[in-house]
Enzyme design. Structure first.
Site, PDB file in Angstrom:
ATOM      1  N   HIS A  89      66.151  35.325  -6.198  1.00 50.43           N
ATOM      2  CA  HIS A  89      66.354  35.446  -4.755  1.00 50.43           C
ATOM      3  C   HIS A  89      67.601  34.657  -4.376  1.00 50.43           C
ATOM      4  O   HIS A  89      68.101  33.848  -5.166  1.00 50.43           O
ATOM      5  CB  HIS A  89      65.172  34.845  -3.984  1.00 50.43           C
ATOM      6  CG  HIS A  89      63.840  35.472  -4.281  1.00 50.43           C
ATOM      7  ND1 HIS A  89      63.493  36.728  -3.843  1.00 50.43           N
ATOM      8  CD2 HIS A  89      62.759  35.004  -4.959  1.00 50.43           C
ATOM      9  CE1 HIS A  89      62.251  37.005  -4.241  1.00 50.43           C
ATOM     10  NE2 HIS A  89      61.777  35.973  -4.924  1.00 50.43           N
ATOM     11  N   CYS A 145      67.831  38.079   1.748  1.00 45.77           N
ATOM     12  CA  CYS A 145      67.960  37.889   0.312  1.00 45.77           C
ATOM     13  C   CYS A 145      68.753  39.075  -0.226  1.00 45.77           C
ATOM     14  O   CYS A 145      68.338  40.227  -0.074  1.00 45.77           O
ATOM     15  CB  CYS A 145      66.570  37.829  -0.323  1.00 45.77           C
ATOM     16  SG  CYS A 145      66.603  37.928  -2.123  1.00 45.77           S
ATOM     17  N   HIS A 148      67.085  41.681  -2.500  1.00 49.22           N
ATOM     18  CA  HIS A 148      65.913  42.362  -1.936  1.00 49.22           C
ATOM     19  C   HIS A 148      66.093  42.759  -0.474  1.00 49.22           C
ATOM     20  O   HIS A 148      65.105  43.022   0.212  1.00 49.22           O
ATOM     21  CB  HIS A 148      64.671  41.462  -2.086  1.00 49.22           C
ATOM     22  CG  HIS A 148      64.400  41.072  -3.504  1.00 49.22           C
ATOM     23  ND1 HIS A 148      64.308  39.757  -3.917  1.00 49.22           N
ATOM     24  CD2 HIS A 148      64.244  41.839  -4.617  1.00 49.22           C
ATOM     25  CE1 HIS A 148      64.101  39.729  -5.240  1.00 49.22           C
ATOM     26  NE2 HIS A 148      64.055  40.969  -5.684  1.00 49.22           N
ATOM     27  N   MET A 153      63.539  42.008   2.642  1.00 48.84           N
ATOM     28  CA  MET A 153      63.389  40.551   2.562  1.00 48.84           C
ATOM     29  C   MET A 153      64.462  39.876   3.419  1.00 48.84           C
ATOM     30  O   MET A 153      65.620  39.732   3.007  1.00 48.84           O
ATOM     31  CB  MET A 153      63.503  40.095   1.099  1.00 48.84           C
ATOM     32  CG  MET A 153      63.245  38.608   0.926  1.00 48.84           C
ATOM     33  SD  MET A 153      63.115  38.177  -0.823  1.00 48.84           S
ATOM     34  CE  MET A 153      62.984  36.383  -0.700  1.00 48.84           C
TER      35      MET A 153
HETATM   36 CU   LIG Z   1      64.586  38.088  -2.879  1.00 50.17          CU
END
Ligand SMILES: [Cu+2]
Length: 160
Positions: A89, A145, A148, A153
């Site tokens: 992440h 992120c 993602h 996210m």
């Molecule tokens: Cu992530």
């Protein structure tokens, strides 16, 4: 060593001079520890904020998310972004979704940026990415992120 022996020498001279000067010497010695504790509580409220918040970066079932995704902090607080699961992440801020002047602050408070406002990829589990909001202007800071983002996210920090 030379200083120590000079001090020892002075102490002997002072002791030889009698009780009056010895008492003076003791009062200056005790004054210093008294000043230090009174200075410490005064500095704490002056700093403002100074709190620490944890934001976990997790894979929950099939959902990648920041937990909490939204939080309110004070300028001067620190956020520890914690790579709990499903990494790598990172933490990236949208340049057009942060207050005016915030980019300059984040430039200095986000370590190891891959690009402006883009934190490094946290590959190791339990890695912590610390971002200080010292001097951060009030307002909303929207972040995501990078790996993602397409999976939803992202989150929002409100600095009071
Ligand atoms: Cu992530």
């Amino acid at each position: 060593m030379r200083v120590t022996s000079m001090v020892a020498g002075l102490a002997i001279v002072l002791a030889a001079c009698g009780g009056e000067k010895k008492a003076e010497d003791q009062s200056t010695t005790t004054a210093t520890p008294e000043q230090q504790p009174s200075a410490a509580p005064a500095a704490a409220p002056a700093a403002g904020g100074g709190g620490t918040h944890d934001v976990n970066m997790v894979l929950d079932g099939s959902t990648y998310k920041f937990d909490p995704a939204e939080l309110t902090i004070k300028a001067g607080d620190v956020i520890n972004f914690h790579n709990k699961s499903g990494g790598p992440h990172n933490v990236s801020f949208w340049a057009d979704s942060i207050p005016s002047g915030a980019a300059n602050v984040l430039k200095g408070s986000m370590p190891d940026q891959m690009a402006p406002l883009e934190g490094p990829l946290l590959t190791e589990q339990d890695a912590i990415y610390k971002v200080s909001f010292a001097g951060a202007p009030a307002g909303d800071y929207k972040f995501y992120c990078l790996p993602h983002l397409a999976l939803g996210m992202h989150g929002k920090i409100t600095v009071q």
